[in-house]
Design a protein around this motif. Structure first.
Motif, PDB file in Angstrom:
ATOM      1  N   LYS A  34       4.282  -3.589  -2.789  1.00 57.26           N
ATOM      2  CA  LYS A  34       4.316  -2.147  -2.535  1.00 57.26           C
ATOM      3  C   LYS A  34       2.909  -1.566  -2.434  1.00 57.26           C
ATOM      4  N   ILE A  35       2.040  -2.285  -1.752  1.00 54.47           N
ATOM      5  CA  ILE A  35       0.687  -1.810  -1.506  1.00 54.47           C
ATOM      6  C   ILE A  35       0.674  -1.195  -0.120  1.00 54.47           C
ATOM      7  N   GLY A  36       0.254   0.057  -0.051  1.00 57.70           N
ATOM      8  CA  GLY A  36       0.204   0.745   1.225  1.00 57.70           C
ATOM      9  C   GLY A  36      -1.213   1.149   1.565  1.00 57.70           C
ATOM     10  N   VAL A  37      -1.386   1.712   2.741  1.00 52.78           N
ATOM     11  CA  VAL A  37      -2.703   2.183   3.180  1.00 52.78           C
ATOM     12  C   VAL A  37      -3.170   3.320   2.280  1.00 52.78           C
ATOM     13  N   GLU A  38      -2.241   4.123   1.814  1.00 54.39           N
ATOM     14  CA  GLU A  38      -2.573   5.226   0.919  1.00 54.39           C
ATOM     15  C   GLU A  38      -3.173   4.710  -0.390  1.00 54.39           C
ATOM     16  N   ASP A  39      -2.631   3.601  -0.901  1.00 51.88           N
ATOM     17  CA  ASP A  39      -3.164   3.017  -2.134  1.00 51.88           C
ATOM     18  C   ASP A  39      -4.570   2.464  -1.924  1.00 51.88           C
ATOM     19  N   ILE A  40      -4.793   1.835  -0.796  1.00 52.09           N
ATOM     20  CA  ILE A  40      -6.117   1.263  -0.522  1.00 52.09           C
ATOM     21  C   ILE A  40      -7.143   2.376  -0.366  1.00 52.09           C
ATOM     22  N   SER A  41      -6.744   3.485   0.249  1.00 46.66           N
ATOM     23  CA  SER A  41      -7.688   4.593   0.409  1.00 46.66           C
ATOM     24  C   SER A  41      -7.985   5.280  -0.920  1.00 46.66           C
ATOM     25  N   ASN A  42      -7.114   5.159  -1.910  1.00 47.39           N
ATOM     26  CA  ASN A  42      -7.332   5.780  -3.225  1.00 47.39           C
ATOM     27  C   ASN A  42      -8.021   4.857  -4.214  1.00 47.39           C
ATOM     28  N   LEU A  43      -8.480   3.682  -3.792  1.00 46.86           N
ATOM     29  CA  LEU A  43      -9.209   2.795  -4.710  1.00 46.86           C
ATOM     30  C   LEU A  43     -10.504   3.444  -5.183  1.00 46.86           C
ATOM     31  N   ASN A  44     -11.129   4.277  -4.339  1.00 48.96           N
ATOM     32  CA  ASN A  44     -12.341   4.982  -4.728  1.00 48.96           C
ATOM     33  C   ASN A  44     -12.057   5.932  -5.890  1.00 48.96           C
TER      34      ASN A  44
END
Length: 129
Positions: A19-29
């Protein structure tokens, strides 16, 4: 080329199952900035930060920070339906009883009404091909 497609589709299935999405990757910061905030304010290590926000200590950690709603991997989908399927394994035994052959008496006595040895020419195969 087939191996590349197989690897790409396998990685796609893996990412979707986690359940890893693009939104999660962009919120790593946001995750890294919030971890740095916890280290400066409370002296927490990165693993303590993960335990407070994603692990066993979630209930003990106050959630009054403004960055908590933007943390990755904390989304809750209300429209998802997760159904569980229970598989049960039952043993079935089939008893095949061998029945004895019953000899049925022959009771069909058909005889042609007229017995001609020679049939009409209409019913004979063609003589010349």
């Amino acid at each position: 080329m087939q191996k590349a497609f197989a690897i790409a589709f396998s990685l796609l299935v893996l990412v979707q199952s986690l359940k890893i999405g693009v939104e999660d990757i962009s919120n790593l910061n946001v995750l890294l900035n919030h971890a740095e905030f916890h280290q400066n304010m409370y002296g927490d290590s990165f693993f303590q930060f993960l335990a407070e926000h994603y692990g066993d200590a979630v209930d003990n950690h106050p959630s009054d920070h403004k960055d908590h709603e933007n943390l990755p991997f904390k989304h809750h989908h209300q429209t998802c339906v997760h159904s569980s399927i229970a598989f049960t394994f039952e043993t079935s035994s089939f008893d095949l009883d061998q029945q004895l052959f019953i000899d049925i008496p022959f009771n069909f006595f058909y005889e042609e009404s007229s017995s001609l040895f020679e049939k009409l020419s209409v019913f004979q195969p063609p003589k010349m091909a």
